[in-house]
Every structure is written in structure tokens, then in C-alpha cells.
Design a protein around this motif. Structure first.
Motif, PDB file in Angstrom:
ATOM      1  N   ASP A  77       0.983  -1.380  -0.114  1.00 38.06           N
ATOM      2  CA  ASP A  77       0.271  -0.184   0.100  1.00 38.06           C
ATOM      3  C   ASP A  77       0.742   1.251  -0.007  1.00 38.06           C
ATOM      4  N   VAL A  78       1.065   1.814  -1.082  1.00 36.51           N
ATOM      5  CA  VAL A  78       1.897   2.915  -1.321  1.00 36.51           C
ATOM      6  C   VAL A  78       1.155   4.433  -1.274  1.00 36.51           C
ATOM      7  N   SER A  79      -0.100   4.340  -0.847  1.00 39.01           N
ATOM      8  CA  SER A  79      -0.875   5.616  -0.872  1.00 39.01           C
ATOM      9  C   SER A  79      -0.197   6.679  -0.047  1.00 39.01           C
ATOM     10  N   SER A  80       0.376   6.484   1.248  1.00 44.23           N
ATOM     11  CA  SER A  80       1.111   7.506   1.999  1.00 44.23           C
ATOM     12  C   SER A  80       2.437   7.791   1.258  1.00 44.23           C
ATOM     13  N   PHE A  81       2.986   6.806   0.405  1.00 48.44           N
ATOM     14  CA  PHE A  81       4.419   7.353  -0.330  1.00 48.44           C
ATOM     15  C   PHE A  81       4.155   7.781  -1.518  1.00 48.44           C
ATOM     16  N   LEU A  82       3.143   7.832  -2.061  1.00 48.27           N
ATOM     17  CA  LEU A  82       3.288   8.734  -3.489  1.00 48.27           C
ATOM     18  C   LEU A  82       3.676   9.993  -3.412  1.00 48.27           C
TER      19      LEU A  82
ATOM     20  N   GLU B 247       5.940  11.169  -1.418  1.00 53.98           N
ATOM     21  CA  GLU B 247       7.314  11.309  -0.847  1.00 53.98           C
ATOM     22  C   GLU B 247       8.154  10.428  -2.053  1.00 53.98           C
ATOM     23  N   HIS B 248       7.623   9.640  -2.890  1.00 53.28           N
ATOM     24  CA  HIS B 248       8.635   9.012  -4.004  1.00 53.28           C
ATOM     25  C   HIS B 248       9.564   9.867  -4.740  1.00 53.28           C
ATOM     26  N   PRO B 249      10.927   9.351  -4.767  1.00 53.56           N
ATOM     27  CA  PRO B 249      11.923  10.164  -5.426  1.00 53.56           C
ATOM     28  C   PRO B 249      11.781  10.176  -6.718  1.00 53.56           C
ATOM     29  N   GLY B 250      10.986   9.170  -7.430  1.00 52.47           N
ATOM     30  CA  GLY B 250      10.767   8.923  -9.002  1.00 52.47           C
ATOM     31  C   GLY B 250       9.455   9.727  -9.219  1.00 52.47           C
ATOM     32  N   GLY B 251       8.897  10.427  -8.544  1.00 55.00           N
ATOM     33  CA  GLY B 251       7.712  11.236  -8.742  1.00 55.00           C
ATOM     34  C   GLY B 251       6.323  10.224  -8.441  1.00 55.00           C
TER      35      GLY B 251
ATOM     36  N   ASP C   6       3.912   9.776 -10.910  1.00 56.49           N
ATOM     37  CA  ASP C   6       3.559   9.167 -12.209  1.00 56.49           C
ATOM     38  C   ASP C   6       3.758   7.657 -12.253  1.00 56.49           C
ATOM     39  N   PRO C   7       4.967   7.208 -11.951  1.00 60.07           N
ATOM     40  CA  PRO C   7       5.367   5.760 -12.013  1.00 60.07           C
ATOM     41  C   PRO C   7       4.446   4.931 -11.065  1.00 60.07           C
ATOM     42  N   LEU C   8       3.920   5.638 -10.020  1.00 58.65           N
ATOM     43  CA  LEU C   8       3.405   4.656  -9.166  1.00 58.65           C
ATOM     44  C   LEU C   8       1.729   4.683  -9.544  1.00 58.65           C
ATOM     45  N   LEU C   9       1.368   5.780  -9.930  1.00 61.97           N
ATOM     46  CA  LEU C   9       0.021   5.954 -10.560  1.00 61.97           C
ATOM     47  C   LEU C   9      -0.371   5.053 -11.606  1.00 61.97           C
TER      48      LEU C   9
ATOM     49  N   ILE D  73       8.180  -5.707 -12.860  1.00 61.57           N
ATOM     50  CA  ILE D  73       9.155  -5.392 -14.194  1.00 61.57           C
ATOM     51  C   ILE D  73       9.727  -3.910 -13.991  1.00 61.57           C
ATOM     52  N   ALA D  74       8.597  -2.826 -14.233  1.00 63.51           N
ATOM     53  CA  ALA D  74       8.854  -1.386 -13.864  1.00 63.51           C
ATOM     54  C   ALA D  74       9.753  -1.299 -12.683  1.00 63.51           C
ATOM     55  N   PHE D  75       9.694  -1.747 -11.586  1.00 63.30           N
ATOM     56  CA  PHE D  75      10.407  -1.648 -10.187  1.00 63.30           C
ATOM     57  C   PHE D  75      11.902  -1.811 -10.650  1.00 63.30           C
TER      58      PHE D  75
ATOM     59  N   ASP E 273      13.231  -2.404 -13.768  1.00 62.64           N
ATOM     60  CA  ASP E 273      13.839  -1.636 -14.915  1.00 62.64           C
ATOM     61  C   ASP E 273      14.262  -0.337 -14.237  1.00 62.64           C
ATOM     62  N   VAL E 274      13.984   0.193 -13.300  1.00 59.21           N
ATOM     63  CA  VAL E 274      14.710   1.388 -12.872  1.00 59.21           C
ATOM     64  C   VAL E 274      16.017   1.220 -12.019  1.00 59.21           C
ATOM     65  N   GLY E 275      16.180  -0.022 -11.672  1.00 60.37           N
ATOM     66  CA  GLY E 275      17.391  -0.421 -10.823  1.00 60.37           C
ATOM     67  C   GLY E 275      17.258   0.277  -9.446  1.00 60.37           C
ATOM     68  N   HIS E 276      16.437   0.201  -8.827  1.00 58.84           N
ATOM     69  CA  HIS E 276      16.210   0.884  -7.419  1.00 58.84           C
ATOM     70  C   HIS E 276      17.495   0.453  -6.660  1.00 58.84           C
ATOM     71  N   SER E 277      17.732   1.399  -5.842  1.00 59.24           N
ATOM     72  CA  SER E 277      18.881   1.075  -4.778  1.00 59.24           C
ATOM     73  C   SER E 277      18.590   0.057  -3.862  1.00 59.24           C
ATOM     74  N   ALA E 278      19.434  -0.216  -3.252  1.00 64.12           N
ATOM     75  CA  ALA E 278      19.113  -1.112  -1.913  1.00 64.12           C
ATOM     76  C   ALA E 278      18.526  -0.540  -0.839  1.00 64.12           C
TER      77      ALA E 278
ATOM     78  N   MET F 125      13.302  -0.393   1.823  1.00 64.25           N
ATOM     79  CA  MET F 125      11.886   0.549   1.989  1.00 64.25           C
ATOM     80  C   MET F 125      10.506  -0.266   1.721  1.00 64.25           C
ATOM     81  N   LEU F 126      10.589  -1.030   1.068  1.00 67.43           N
ATOM     82  CA  LEU F 126       9.387  -1.942   0.528  1.00 67.43           C
ATOM     83  C   LEU F 126       8.595  -2.405   1.796  1.00 67.43           C
ATOM     84  N   SER F 127       9.493  -3.010   2.582  1.00 67.75           N
ATOM     85  CA  SER F 127       8.778  -3.823   3.778  1.00 67.75           C
ATOM     86  C   SER F 127       7.853  -2.871   4.705  1.00 67.75           C
TER      87      SER F 127
HETATM   88  C1  HEM Z   1       7.126   0.920  -2.744  1.00 64.74           C
HETATM   89  C2  HEM Z   1       7.601   1.071  -3.881  1.00 64.74           C
HETATM   90  C3  HEM Z   1       8.707   1.810  -4.307  1.00 64.74           C
HETATM   91  C4  HEM Z   1       9.683   2.594  -3.301  1.00 64.74           C
HETATM   92  C5  HEM Z   1      10.045   2.283  -1.941  1.00 64.74           C
HETATM   93  C6  HEM Z   1      10.601   3.399  -4.260  1.00 64.74           C
HETATM   94  C7  HEM Z   1      11.604   4.204  -3.934  1.00 64.74           C
HETATM   95  C8  HEM Z   1      12.574   4.879  -4.805  1.00 64.74           C
HETATM   96  C9  HEM Z   1      13.680   5.429  -4.333  1.00 64.74           C
HETATM   97  C10 HEM Z   1      14.304   5.254  -2.832  1.00 64.74           C
HETATM   98  C11 HEM Z   1      14.256   6.175  -5.122  1.00 64.74           C
HETATM   99  C12 HEM Z   1      15.276   6.889  -5.329  1.00 64.74           C
HETATM  100  C13 HEM Z   1      16.616   6.247  -6.130  1.00 64.74           C
HETATM  101  C14 HEM Z   1      16.887   4.854  -5.389  1.00 64.74           C
HETATM  102  O1  HEM Z   1      17.259   5.138  -4.322  1.00 64.74           O
HETATM  103  O2  HEM Z   1      16.872   3.981  -6.055  1.00 64.74           O
HETATM  104  C15 HEM Z   1      13.088   5.878  -6.357  1.00 64.74           C
HETATM  105  C16 HEM Z   1      13.201   6.466  -7.878  1.00 64.74           C
HETATM  106  C17 HEM Z   1      12.559   6.042  -8.963  1.00 64.74           C
HETATM  107  N1  HEM Z   1      11.546   5.107  -8.797  1.00 64.74           N
HETATM  108 FE1  HEM Z   1      10.964   4.249  -7.089  1.00 64.74          FE
HETATM  109  N2  HEM Z   1      10.006   3.225  -5.559  1.00 64.74           N
HETATM  110  C18 HEM Z   1       8.934   2.335  -5.446  1.00 64.74           C
HETATM  111  C19 HEM Z   1       8.213   1.847  -6.683  1.00 64.74           C
HETATM  112  C20 HEM Z   1       8.474   2.385  -7.821  1.00 64.74           C
HETATM  113  C21 HEM Z   1       7.791   1.987  -9.187  1.00 64.74           C
HETATM  114  C22 HEM Z   1       6.730   0.836  -8.927  1.00 64.74           C
HETATM  115  C23 HEM Z   1       8.297   2.404  -9.998  1.00 64.74           C
HETATM  116  C24 HEM Z   1       8.029   2.239 -11.702  1.00 64.74           C
HETATM  117  C25 HEM Z   1       6.669   1.825 -12.096  1.00 64.74           C
HETATM  118  C26 HEM Z   1       9.361   3.414  -9.590  1.00 64.74           C
HETATM  119  C27 HEM Z   1      10.101   4.196 -10.399  1.00 64.74           C
HETATM  120  C28 HEM Z   1      10.967   4.977 -10.283  1.00 64.74           C
HETATM  121  C29 HEM Z   1      11.672   5.901 -10.837  1.00 64.74           C
HETATM  122  C30 HEM Z   1      11.386   6.313 -12.294  1.00 64.74           C
HETATM  123  C31 HEM Z   1      12.605   6.666 -10.121  1.00 64.74           C
HETATM  124  C32 HEM Z   1      13.730   7.648 -10.491  1.00 64.74           C
HETATM  125  C33 HEM Z   1      15.107   7.016 -10.803  1.00 64.74           C
HETATM  126  C34 HEM Z   1      16.092   7.882 -11.387  1.00 64.74           C
HETATM  127  O3  HEM Z   1      15.846   9.179 -11.284  1.00 64.74           O
HETATM  128  O4  HEM Z   1      16.988   7.569 -11.678  1.00 64.74           O
HETATM  129  N3  HEM Z   1       9.441   3.220  -8.437  1.00 64.74           N
HETATM  130  N4  HEM Z   1      12.219   5.274  -6.054  1.00 64.74           N
END
Ligand code: HEM
Length: 108
Positions: free
Chosen positions: A29-34, A36-40, A42-45, A54-56, A58-63, A68-70
């Protein structure tokens, strides 16, 4: 014990105020995170109520992001309801192999 949801239940949570996503069979449930999400927002909506594995990835989210997921986990997806793209890719691969074997037998 973690709650089990069907894909149909998850699908209903697809608005800004009530936004669930699925990542690797877990429901978040990411309603409260919307906001705060650093990626804006739109990707969550775009992934609202759906499998966002796959989207998550593809971004190569950091450790840190993965850790934070939990915080947002509300349960898991019922068995057999995971990423449908992966499921269909495996079904297509299976069919291609079967057709290949059948063709080889027929041709020889
Ligand atoms: C609970 C779910 C999620 C969490 C906790 C999360 C967290 C984060 C964090 C901390 C960042 C900053 C960069 C990093 O540390 O990797 C980030 C960036 C980003 N996230 Fe997420 N994210 C979530 C879900 C998603 C989803 C589902 C998508 C795509 C559909 C997405 C797309 C992005 C994008 C596009 C960026 C920007 C990357 C960049 O600027 O290089 N995120 N997210």
C-alpha cells in the motif's frame, strides 16, 4: 501471518488515496508514499492496482529503495496470480518447444 489477496482485490486499490502495487508477489500500500517517492507520482499511479515488478526492477532501484518496501507491505498475492507477463512468456516458450518437437517428428 501475511494476508492473502487475489489480483482482483488488488485491482480495486487503484486511486491516489488508495494505491496498491504488487512486487514479486507481495502487495504494497503505497498511498502514503506517493507524495514522497523520489521518482515522482506518475510511475506509481501508472502501476496502481497492478503488478509493478518489471517496472520496479527496470529502474534499478537502490538497496535502500528495496529495503523501504517492507514498510509498505500489506500482504501477498494468492498463488498463481503473480506477474502475468512472465506467466505468458513461459506459456509461449512451452508452446514453441512443443511445436518444435512435433515439427521435427513430422518432418523426419
Ligand atoms: C514501494 C515501492 C517503491 C519504493 C519504496 C521506491 C523507492 C524509490 C527510491 C528510494 C528512489 C530513489 C532512487 C533509489 O534509491 O533507487 C526511487 C526512484 C525512482 N523510482 Fe521508485 N520506488 C517504488 C516504486 C516504484 C515503481 C513501481 C516505479 C515504476 C513503475 C518506480 C519508479 C522510479 C523512478 C522512475 C525513479 C527515478 C529514478 C532516477 O531518477 O534515476 N518506483 N524510487
Amino acid at each position: 501471518m501475511s494476508k492473502i489477496f487475489t489480483a482482483d482485490e488488488v485491482k480495486k486499490h487503484n486511486s491516489r488515496r488508495n494505491l496498491w502495487i504488487v512486487i514479486r508477489n507481495d502487495v504494497y500500500d503505497v498511498s502514503s508514499f506517493l507524495a514522497e517517492h523520489p521518482g515522482g507520482e506518475d510511475p506509481l499511479l501508472e502501476a496502481a492496482g497492478q503488478d509493478a515488478t518489471i517496472a520496479f526492477d527496470d529502474v534499478g532501484h537502490s538497496a535502500d529503495a528495496r529495503a523501504m518496501l517492507s514498510k509498505y507491505k500489506v500482504g501477498s498475492l494468492a498463488k498463481g496470480q503473480g506477474c502475468s507477463k512472465l506467466k505468458w512468456a513461459l506459456i509461449a516458450l512451452g508452446l514453441a518447444i512443443i511445436i518444435g518437437i512435433a515439427y521435427k517428428r513430422y518432418a523426419s
